[in-house]
Write an enzyme that holds these catalytic residues in place. Structure first.
Site, short mmCIF file in Angstrom:
data_model
loop_
_atom_site.label_atom_id
_atom_site.label_comp_id
_atom_site.label_asym_id
_atom_site.label_seq_id
_atom_site.Cartn_x
_atom_site.Cartn_y
_atom_site.Cartn_z
N SER A 113 0.83 -1.20 0.00
CA SER A 113 0.00 0.00 0.00
C SER A 113 0.86 1.25 0.00
CB SER A 113 -0.93 0.01 1.23
OG SER A 113 -0.14 0.03 2.42
N THR A 114 0.20 2.38 -0.25
CA THR A 114 0.83 3.70 -0.19
C THR A 114 -0.01 4.59 0.71
OG1 THR A 114 1.64 3.43 -2.46
CG2 THR A 114 1.63 5.65 -1.56
N VAL A 115 0.64 5.42 1.51
CA VAL A 115 -0.07 6.31 2.42
C VAL A 115 0.10 7.75 1.95
CG1 VAL A 115 -0.35 7.07 4.81
CG2 VAL A 115 0.38 4.72 4.32
N ASP A 132 4.10 -7.32 13.58
CA ASP A 132 5.08 -6.52 12.83
C ASP A 132 5.49 -5.28 13.61
OD1 ASP A 132 6.77 -6.09 10.69
OD2 ASP A 132 5.28 -5.02 9.49
#
Length: 360
Positions: free
Chosen positions: A17-19, A129
């Site tokens: 994903s990209t934020v 994580d």
């Protein structure tokens, strides 16, 4: 009617994903009844819209919904097609705080992280994580900073099989490598790695020359490896790390036990771990009847979460005006206000249930 947002620069990216940074359109600035902050972080799968990425985003939303609000967990405001609306961290992540964090400050961050993990574990989840990049910093009410745990895309139910290792090798515990076990002890091992890294500027476990990720993890799982505490750390800190790095997960301390360890229990300036955010700009008084909800004229505030994002054409090269259907997001805003009512237990808004809880 959807709420319009201006999508700006990329503030983070990963394999799935990209934020983006997103701000509310200027025409909504006077809508003082809006329950969303003026600035958001929008996690999107638009650059990698495969089924696996979409599932991770959906799973992360489900976990955050079931967890509810916690002062040391990043807030989630809802989900639309391919987008997750999250709290924006003005100060970035812990790995950007500097190569070395003073021990006094690090003690407070460790305490905030353990508070978050203790809550996550009590709700039946494991983060899987924990690392500096997933610990975000916010300005605190007392003048200091507040650490919040983020990125629950790999979170699992306690006891579930991980389905193959998907975390970050430098923070993986021996039992996760050997058996794929997914328990709270996995996160605690990673806490030790984070503390050691931030106090020394070096990872607690590092690859040798010519070693790849696979052989590195085999060495952790089968080589009886235990990281060494940094020499510059206090004796209390070294003892703290030894509790995190017990190779036998049955002997490893839990997050709740570690909260009572002198390394974090006696840290100063931590009376208030609540961050300052855009919630402070919301109206102080709750609406007393349905006529006081201005948004009810334009959409069903309890609507479904299905709905696609649309991007208006003709936007500038550096930003796009994005209309994100806010039925889900704003309904979560109302739900959030209800969650703040004094109650003996936290409702699980993520499950379909006909049960009631008693509020005072």
């Amino acid at each position: 009617m959807g709420m319009e947002w201006v999508r700006g620069r990329v503030i983070g990216s990963g394999a799935f994903s990209t934020v983006y940074l997103a701000t509310r359109s200027s025409k909504h600035d006077r809508e003082d009844r809006c329950f969303l902050p003026r600035t958001l972080a929008v996690k999107s799968c638009d650059g990698c819209s495969d089924d696996a990425s979409m599932k991770l985003l959906k799973d992360e939303h489900g976990v955050l919904t079931r967890l509810g609000r916690h002062p040391n967990i990043v807030n989630c405001y809802g989900r639309s097609e391919g987008n997750l609306l999250l709290e924006y961290a003005q100060l970035g992540s812990l790995d950007r705080a500097g190569p070395i964090v003073p021990e006094g400050v690090l003690r407070r961050y460790a305490r905030h992280l353990l508070r978050a993990l203790g809550y996550v574990h009590s709700r039946g989840f494991v983060h899987c994580d924990v690392k500096p990049q997933n610990i975000l910093l916010f300005p605190g009410r007392g003048g200091g900073m507040v650490a919040k745990l983020a990125d629950f895309g790999l979170a699992k139910r306690v006891g579930s099989k991980k389905g193959g290792f998907r975390g970050t090798p430098f923070y993986v515990s021996p039992e996760a490598v050997n058996d794929g076990k997914c328990g709270p002890s996995l996160d605690v091992w990673a806490v030790g790695c984070v503390v050691a890294e931030m106090v020394s500027g070096k990872r607690a476990l590092r690859m040798r020359d010519g070693e790849n990720s696979w052989s590195f993890m085999v060495r952790i799982g089968a080589g009886k490896v235990v990281p060494e505490a940094p020499e510059e750390l206090s004796e209390e800190g070294k003892d703290f790390l030894s509790r995190c790095w017990e190779r036998d997960p049955e002997n490893r301390w839990t997050a709740e036990m570690l909260l009572r360890h002198p390394f974090v229990a006696d840290c100063d300036g931590d009376d208030d771990c609540q961050a300052i955010d855009d919630d402070d700009e919301r109206p102080g008084a709750s609406p007393r009847c349905h006529f006081e909800f201005a948004e009810l004229d334009s959409f069903d505030c309890w609507g479904s979460e299905s709905g696609a994002s649309t991007v208006e054409s003709g936007s500038s090269s550096e930003s796009e005006t994005t209309s994100i259907l806010s039925d889900s997001a704003l309904s979560l805003g109302y739900r959030d206000r209800i969650q703040r009512l004094p109650a003996d237990q936290m409702p699980d808004w993520g499950e379909e249930t006909c049960s009631w809880i008693e509020v005072r």
